[in-house]
Design a protein around this motif. Structure first.
Motif, PDB file in Angstrom:
ATOM      1  N   GLY A   1       0.005   3.232  11.821  1.00 47.70           N
ATOM      2  CA  GLY A   1      -1.029   3.337  12.828  1.00 47.70           C
ATOM      3  C   GLY A   1      -1.025   4.653  13.571  1.00 47.70           C
ATOM      4  O   GLY A   1      -1.551   4.752  14.685  1.00 47.70           O
TER       5      GLY A   1
ATOM      6  N   ARG B   1       3.255  10.714   2.653  1.00 41.96           N
ATOM      7  CA  ARG B   1       3.371  10.891   4.109  1.00 41.96           C
ATOM      8  C   ARG B   1       2.118  10.383   4.818  1.00 41.96           C
ATOM      9  O   ARG B   1       2.201   9.689   5.835  1.00 41.96           O
ATOM     10  CB  ARG B   1       3.599  12.363   4.453  1.00 41.96           C
ATOM     11  CG  ARG B   1       5.031  12.814   4.300  1.00 41.96           C
ATOM     12  CD  ARG B   1       5.248  14.196   4.902  1.00 41.96           C
ATOM     13  NE  ARG B   1       4.499  15.233   4.218  1.00 41.96           N
ATOM     14  CZ  ARG B   1       4.914  15.879   3.146  1.00 41.96           C
ATOM     15  NH1 ARG B   1       6.088  15.601   2.627  1.00 41.96           N
ATOM     16  NH2 ARG B   1       4.166  16.804   2.595  1.00 41.96           N
ATOM     17  N   LYS B   2       0.951  10.702   4.259  1.00 41.72           N
ATOM     18  CA  LYS B   2      -0.315  10.267   4.856  1.00 41.72           C
ATOM     19  C   LYS B   2      -0.409   8.738   4.855  1.00 41.72           C
ATOM     20  O   LYS B   2      -0.813   8.122   5.846  1.00 41.72           O
ATOM     21  CB  LYS B   2      -1.476  10.874   4.082  1.00 41.72           C
ATOM     22  CG  LYS B   2      -2.821  10.633   4.702  1.00 41.72           C
ATOM     23  CD  LYS B   2      -3.922  11.270   3.863  1.00 41.72           C
ATOM     24  CE  LYS B   2      -4.146  12.662   4.378  1.00 41.72           C
ATOM     25  NZ  LYS B   2      -5.322  13.315   3.768  1.00 41.72           N
ATOM     26  N   THR B   3      -0.017   8.126   3.742  1.00 40.10           N
ATOM     27  CA  THR B   3      -0.047   6.665   3.635  1.00 40.10           C
ATOM     28  C   THR B   3       0.927   6.022   4.617  1.00 40.10           C
ATOM     29  O   THR B   3       0.600   5.019   5.266  1.00 40.10           O
ATOM     30  CB  THR B   3       0.284   6.232   2.188  1.00 40.10           C
ATOM     31  OG1 THR B   3      -0.630   6.856   1.297  1.00 40.10           O
ATOM     32  CG2 THR B   3       0.211   4.730   2.022  1.00 40.10           C
TER      33      THR B   3
ATOM     34  N   SER C   1       0.831  -1.210   0.000  1.00 40.57           N
ATOM     35  CA  SER C   1       0.000   0.000   0.000  1.00 40.57           C
ATOM     36  C   SER C   1       0.860   1.253   0.000  1.00 40.57           C
ATOM     37  O   SER C   1       0.536   2.246  -0.667  1.00 40.57           O
ATOM     38  CB  SER C   1      -0.940   0.013   1.205  1.00 40.57           C
ATOM     39  OG  SER C   1      -0.199   0.015   2.417  1.00 40.57           O
ATOM     40  N   VAL C   2       1.954   1.224   0.706  1.00 49.76           N
ATOM     41  CA  VAL C   2       2.868   2.368   0.752  1.00 49.76           C
ATOM     42  C   VAL C   2       3.656   2.452  -0.549  1.00 49.76           C
ATOM     43  O   VAL C   2       3.856   3.540  -1.101  1.00 49.76           O
ATOM     44  CB  VAL C   2       3.814   2.279   1.971  1.00 49.76           C
ATOM     45  CG1 VAL C   2       4.847   3.395   1.955  1.00 49.76           C
ATOM     46  CG2 VAL C   2       3.015   2.300   3.271  1.00 49.76           C
TER      47      VAL C   2
ATOM     48  N   GLU D   1      -2.032   8.673  14.046  1.00 51.61           N
ATOM     49  CA  GLU D   1      -3.150   9.540  13.717  1.00 51.61           C
ATOM     50  C   GLU D   1      -2.703  10.645  12.767  1.00 51.61           C
ATOM     51  O   GLU D   1      -1.525  10.999  12.719  1.00 51.61           O
ATOM     52  CB  GLU D   1      -3.762  10.139  14.977  1.00 51.61           C
ATOM     53  CG  GLU D   1      -2.773  11.016  15.757  1.00 51.61           C
ATOM     54  CD  GLU D   1      -3.314  11.446  17.100  1.00 51.61           C
ATOM     55  OE1 GLU D   1      -3.346  12.650  17.335  1.00 51.61           O
ATOM     56  OE2 GLU D   1      -3.693  10.554  17.879  1.00 51.61           O
ATOM     57  N   GLU D   2      -3.671  11.162  12.030  1.00 47.86           N
ATOM     58  CA  GLU D   2      -3.378  12.276  11.133  1.00 47.86           C
ATOM     59  C   GLU D   2      -3.269  13.553  11.925  1.00 47.86           C
ATOM     60  O   GLU D   2      -3.846  13.687  12.995  1.00 47.86           O
ATOM     61  CB  GLU D   2      -4.470  12.405  10.079  1.00 47.86           C
ATOM     62  CG  GLU D   2      -4.463  11.261   9.095  1.00 47.86           C
ATOM     63  CD  GLU D   2      -5.432  11.492   7.973  1.00 47.86           C
ATOM     64  OE1 GLU D   2      -5.539  12.657   7.520  1.00 47.86           O
ATOM     65  OE2 GLU D   2      -6.067  10.528   7.547  1.00 47.86           O
TER      66      GLU D   2
ATOM     67  N   ARG E   1       2.007   7.304   7.510  1.00 47.59           N
ATOM     68  CA  ARG E   1       1.465   7.473   8.858  1.00 47.59           C
ATOM     69  C   ARG E   1       0.345   6.470   9.116  1.00 47.59           C
ATOM     70  O   ARG E   1       0.269   5.865  10.176  1.00 47.59           O
ATOM     71  CB  ARG E   1       0.983   8.898   9.076  1.00 47.59           C
ATOM     72  CG  ARG E   1       2.134   9.914   9.153  1.00 47.59           C
ATOM     73  CD  ARG E   1       1.650  11.292   9.519  1.00 47.59           C
ATOM     74  NE  ARG E   1       1.024  11.354  10.819  1.00 47.59           N
ATOM     75  CZ  ARG E   1       1.654  11.388  11.991  1.00 47.59           C
ATOM     76  NH1 ARG E   1       2.963  11.355  12.015  1.00 47.59           N
ATOM     77  NH2 ARG E   1       0.993  11.440  13.126  1.00 47.59           N
ATOM     78  N   SER E   2      -0.525   6.297   8.136  1.00 51.68           N
ATOM     79  CA  SER E   2      -1.626   5.349   8.272  1.00 51.68           C
ATOM     80  C   SER E   2      -1.097   3.935   8.455  1.00 51.68           C
ATOM     81  O   SER E   2      -1.570   3.178   9.312  1.00 51.68           O
ATOM     82  CB  SER E   2      -2.529   5.424   7.040  1.00 51.68           C
ATOM     83  OG  SER E   2      -3.521   4.439   7.085  1.00 51.68           O
ATOM     84  N   ASN E   3      -0.095   3.564   7.653  1.00 50.95           N
ATOM     85  CA  ASN E   3       0.489   2.231   7.748  1.00 50.95           C
ATOM     86  C   ASN E   3       1.127   1.984   9.114  1.00 50.95           C
ATOM     87  O   ASN E   3       1.106   0.863   9.621  1.00 50.95           O
ATOM     88  CB  ASN E   3       1.521   2.036   6.640  1.00 50.95           C
ATOM     89  CG  ASN E   3       2.128   0.652   6.665  1.00 50.95           C
ATOM     90  OD1 ASN E   3       3.196   0.468   7.224  1.00 50.95           O
ATOM     91  ND2 ASN E   3       1.442  -0.303   6.076  1.00 50.95           N
TER      92      ASN E   3
ATOM     93  N   GLU F   1       1.905   4.252  -3.493  1.00 51.45           N
ATOM     94  CA  GLU F   1       2.004   5.711  -3.441  1.00 51.45           C
ATOM     95  C   GLU F   1       3.447   6.151  -3.661  1.00 51.45           C
ATOM     96  O   GLU F   1       3.693   7.179  -4.284  1.00 51.45           O
ATOM     97  CB  GLU F   1       1.461   6.261  -2.128  1.00 51.45           C
ATOM     98  CG  GLU F   1       1.303   7.756  -2.133  1.00 51.45           C
ATOM     99  CD  GLU F   1       0.465   8.286  -3.299  1.00 51.45           C
ATOM    100  OE1 GLU F   1       0.935   9.222  -3.980  1.00 51.45           O
ATOM    101  OE2 GLU F   1      -0.630   7.778  -3.545  1.00 51.45           O
TER     102      GLU F   1
END
Length: 105
Positions: free
Chosen positions: A101, A93-95, A42-43, A103-104, A97-99, A46
């Motif tokens: 775990g 960066r968002k991906t 997933s990372v 928070e945004e 951080r999500s990976n 992107e």
């Protein structure tokens, strides 16, 4: 700054700047190759889009004429290329951080 000079016809980077760009490209390429071996899919999806966007900017900076059949960035305005690269970096960066775990913010 390089993009401004190239777009305005003031010329490309100096030899010293070209050398710095090449050093950065080689370092980036090594890091990207390592990431392909350890980063989740997933990372990497992107990261791949980000890489393509950054390479379009790099090619513009050094004055390479990319193959227009294969490169969307070849048809883009330099400012659009930079905005696109910035957008991809933000999404990466968002991906990441999500990976992880996280928070945004």
């Amino acid at each position: 700054m390089f993009v401004y000079h190239r777009a305005s016809g003031l010329g490309g980077p100096s030899e010293a700047q070209r050398s710095e760009l090449e050093d950065a490209r080689v370092s980036y390429q090594a890091i990207y190759a390592e990431a392909q071996m350890i980063v989740p899919g997933s990372v990497m999806r992107e990261a791949h889009a980000t890489n393509a966007s950054l390479m379009g900017v790099y090619e513009f900076l050094i004055g390479v004429e990319p193959d227009t059949r294969e490169s969307v960035s070849a048809r883009e305005d330099p400012e659009d290329q930079l905005r696109n690269a910035s957008r991809h970096l933000s999404l990466l960066r968002k991906t990441l951080r999500s990976n992880l775990g996280l928070e945004e913010f």
